[in-house]
Design an enzyme around this catalytic site. Structure first.
Site, PDB file in Angstrom:
ATOM      1  N   HIS A 189     -53.710  34.345  72.403  1.00  0.00           N
ATOM      2  CA  HIS A 189     -54.020  35.779  72.499  1.00  0.00           C
ATOM      3  C   HIS A 189     -52.776  36.648  72.537  1.00  0.00           C
ATOM      4  O   HIS A 189     -52.736  37.712  71.943  1.00  0.00           O
ATOM      5  CB  HIS A 189     -54.853  36.040  73.749  1.00  0.00           C
ATOM      6  CG  HIS A 189     -56.270  35.678  73.549  1.00  0.00           C
ATOM      7  ND1 HIS A 189     -56.814  34.521  74.020  1.00  0.00           N
ATOM      8  CD2 HIS A 189     -57.248  36.295  72.864  1.00  0.00           C
ATOM      9  CE1 HIS A 189     -58.069  34.447  73.661  1.00  0.00           C
ATOM     10  NE2 HIS A 189     -58.361  35.518  72.947  1.00  0.00           N
ATOM     11  N   GLU A 431     -60.621  26.913  50.325  1.00  0.00           N
ATOM     12  CA  GLU A 431     -60.035  26.568  51.626  1.00  0.00           C
ATOM     13  C   GLU A 431     -60.343  25.129  52.023  1.00  0.00           C
ATOM     14  O   GLU A 431     -59.972  24.682  53.097  1.00  0.00           O
ATOM     15  CB  GLU A 431     -60.486  27.558  52.702  1.00  0.00           C
ATOM     16  CG  GLU A 431     -61.979  27.785  52.785  1.00  0.00           C
ATOM     17  CD  GLU A 431     -62.352  28.888  53.775  1.00  0.00           C
ATOM     18  OE1 GLU A 431     -61.498  29.343  54.545  1.00  0.00           O
ATOM     19  OE2 GLU A 431     -63.533  29.295  53.765  1.00  0.00           O
ATOM     20  N   ASP A 455     -57.284  27.639  56.522  1.00  0.00           N
ATOM     21  CA  ASP A 455     -58.120  26.437  56.539  1.00  0.00           C
ATOM     22  C   ASP A 455     -57.636  25.394  55.537  1.00  0.00           C
ATOM     23  O   ASP A 455     -57.657  24.202  55.824  1.00  0.00           O
ATOM     24  CB  ASP A 455     -59.581  26.797  56.239  1.00  0.00           C
ATOM     25  CG  ASP A 455     -60.283  27.303  57.489  1.00  0.00           C
ATOM     26  OD1 ASP A 455     -60.133  26.656  58.541  1.00  0.00           O
ATOM     27  OD2 ASP A 455     -60.956  28.348  57.419  1.00  0.00           O
ATOM     28  N   CYS A 502     -55.753  35.041  50.936  1.00  0.00           N
ATOM     29  CA  CYS A 502     -56.016  35.875  52.111  1.00  0.00           C
ATOM     30  C   CYS A 502     -55.724  35.167  53.424  1.00  0.00           C
ATOM     31  O   CYS A 502     -56.074  35.674  54.491  1.00  0.00           O
ATOM     32  CB  CYS A 502     -57.444  36.418  52.091  1.00  0.00           C
ATOM     33  SG  CYS A 502     -58.693  35.123  52.072  1.00  0.00           S
TER      34      CYS A 502
END
Ligand code: PEP
Ligand code: MG
Length: 575
Positions: A189, A431, A455, A502
């Site tokens: 985080h 991916e 991924d 992306c």
């Protein structure tokens, strides 16, 4: 100890005094109470107070970092309202007549340890959330205010073992110069928050962090992933110079960010944004995005407590697509599963959720989820340039199946006399390694590809993208990943189809020359990276990028590739 190495988590150089964050351990004793009802009332009050603080944390985070980052606080609130947890605490207070602090601590701890025992990165993070929210509630019960936010009075570099999301978000960001944490990985985080705020950060810096004292002069080098403690005057001067040149370059990059991304020899590529909500539109436009290369639709689902209706989805998709006019907006269909869970969608419990019923696999099993989204997209795409993209495609059959559902939706809508985008372009994410290998076959059944390196890397290298222990393997700079990217681009171009990327890699300066050289058509990234990406593309030639890509693909390691690009293309540096 002068220099500490860690994981580079957010670009830039921060210089300033260290502020050590370490909360006092709460000491909770167990004692008998006379009036269990009064005890429960105290708990209800503390719970309400905690709920209000979490709502505040949600709002602050949403405003500063967007809905995706804020969602953690909604999830924590749900944890504190969990009927099972409440019943267990109440039962202990009533039957054992013990104080509610002890009942809460022990019950929550047992819930958290059960989650942790499953040895799953995602569930361990949820265990940390249970502890975080419990600690907040206990502090409210005991009326203790030792929150780190209260200690931050002057601009400082925050040094901690690790930071909980609620600690991080409630800090006064104007006073936070940088972060340095012993724990955490590039997807922790603190890292995500630091990146979205543009604050330099180094995470995963290990035990040495324990030797830093509050007030030590620190330099956090977020590019190199190192922290220098009490630098000598010469070193300090060097870092100050770098800091200044980064600042200048940022200003210069921002001034050019609305121009096209054209190489010095005239090759143009598209630079677009990854967004997750309607709120993400304006920052993307401001940063110079030429469209949206990835709208993570699952984030629209995460912001809520129940399934969005077709109408609600239609409104959101249309607002976003219309905001970009005739510029492209690529809507990715729901990608839940893996590390993304939505409380109100029942996901099967799986040993390996990343390899399980995720994304289109779930959608195909659940037409009540899938069809309203497809119908909403077809309707929202009328009159603008909305495109649809399917995640987690592993085979040609996958595409044929989802396209069949899409056709079914089109048929229904036309029958209902609704206005729809009949010619909407359809793409897929590449991916899964099988999709990269089959790119020539897949290019025959879609209009475009977008490579999801986050991924694609984890599946190619068999390295969980959320596990810090295998962070080096999960880097997109692995030669195997670049070779797959080349296969995909070549296969698509051979059939006149375009290819975007992306994953996080699209916004990494070191990766851009190689991707450009391999012929990538569209780069989709977090908005703060857009000005820098455009500046870099505008400063090099396509010819040079092709040469760099060709040689880079013959190198044998992640590190060699990074060093090679660094040497061949000095423009990748931001200073
Ligand atoms: C990816 O896998 O690279 C990607 C962009 O999708 P996500 O990060 O949402 O899985
Ligand atoms: Mg993905």
């Amino acid at each position: 100890m002068k220099e500490i190495s860690g994981i580079p988590a957010s670009y830039g150089v921060a210089i300033g005094p260290a502020l050590l964050y370490g909360r006092e351990e709460l000491v909770i004793d167990t004692h008998q109470v006379e009036d269990p009802d009064a005890e429960w009332q105290r708990f209800e009050q503390a719970r309400e107070e905690t709920g209000q603080q979490l709502d505040q944390a949600f709002l602050v985070t949403q405003a500063e970092c967007g809905a995706e980052a804020a969602e953690i606080f909604n999830a924590q609130k749900l944890m504190l309202d969990d009927p099972e947890l409440l019943a267990a605490v109440k039962n202990r207070v009533e039957s054992e007549r013990i104080n509610v602090e002890a009942a809460l601590l022990e019950t929550a701890e047992s819930f958290a340890s059960q989650l942790e025992a499953i040895e799953d990165e995602y569930l361990s993070a949820r265990a940390a959330d249970i502890r975080d929210v419990t600690s907040r509630c206990l502090r409210n019960l005991l009326e203790v205010d030792d929150s780190p936010a209260s200690e931050l009075k002057v601009p400082s570099i925050i040094v901690a073992q690790d930071l909980t999301p609620s600690d991080t978000v409630l800090l006064d960001k104007k006073l936070v110069l940088g972060f340095c944490t012993a724990g955490g990985g590039a997807t922790s985080h603190t890292a995500i928050l630091a990146r979205s705020l543009g604050i330099p950060a180094v995470v995963g810096a290990g035990e040495d962090v324990g030797e830093i004292r509050s007030g030590d002069q620190l330099v956090v080098d977020g590019d190199a992933g190192k922290v220098v403690v009490n630098p000598d005057p010469e070193e300090l001067k060097e870092f100050k110079n770098r800091q200044e040149s980064i600042r200048k370059i940022k200003v210069e990059a921002e001034s050019l960010s609305h121009q096209a991304a054209i190489t010095t020899d005239g090759h143009r590529v598209e630079v677009v944004a990854n967004i997750g909500s309607v709120d993400g539109v304006q920052p993307a436009l401001d940063a110079g995005a030429e469209g949206v290369g990835l709208l993570r639709s699952e984030f629209l689902y995460l912001e809520r407590e129940s399934l969005p209706s077709e109408e609600e989805q239609y409104q959101s998709y249309k607002t976003i697509a219309d905001a970009f006019g005739q510029r492209p907006v690529i809507l990715r269909t729901l990608d839940v599963g893996g590390d993304k869970e939505i409380p109100y969608i029942d996901l099967p419990v799986e040993m390996n959720p990343f390899l399980g019923v995720r994304a289109i696999r779930l959608c195909q099993e659940r037409p009540e989820l899938f069809k309203p989204q497809l119908r909403a997209a077809l309707r929202a795409g009328y009159g603008n340039n909305l495109k649809l993209m399917f995640p987690m495609v592993a085979s040609v059959d996958d595409v044929l199946k989802v396209r069949a559902v899409l056709e079914e939706c089109k048929g229904e809508l036309l029958e209902e006399k609704q206005q729809i985008a009949e010619e909407m372009e359809i793409g897929i994410m590449i991916e899964i390694p099988s999709a990269a290998v089959l790119a020539d076959q897949l290019a025959e059944v879609v209009d475009f590809f977008s490579i999801g390196t986050n991924d694609l890397t984890q599946y190619t290298m068999a390295a969980d993208r959320t596990n810090t222990q295998v962070a080096a393997l999960a880097s997109g700079f692995q030669p195997a990943v670049f070779r797959l990217i080349k296969t995909v681009i070549d296969a698509a171009h051979a059939q006149g189809k375009w290819v975007g990327l992306c994953g996080e890699m699209a916004g990494e300066m070191l990766a851009i020359p190689i991707l450009l050289g391999l012929g990538l058509d569209e780069f989709s990234m977090n908005p703060p990276a857009i000005p820098f990406a455009k500046r870099l593309i505008r400063s090099i030639s396509h010819e040079q990028a092709r040469e760099v890509a060709e040689e880079a693909l013959n190198l044998r390691s992640d590190q060699e590739i990074r060093e090679f690009v660094q040497k061949m293309v000095p423009e990748v540096n931001r200073d």
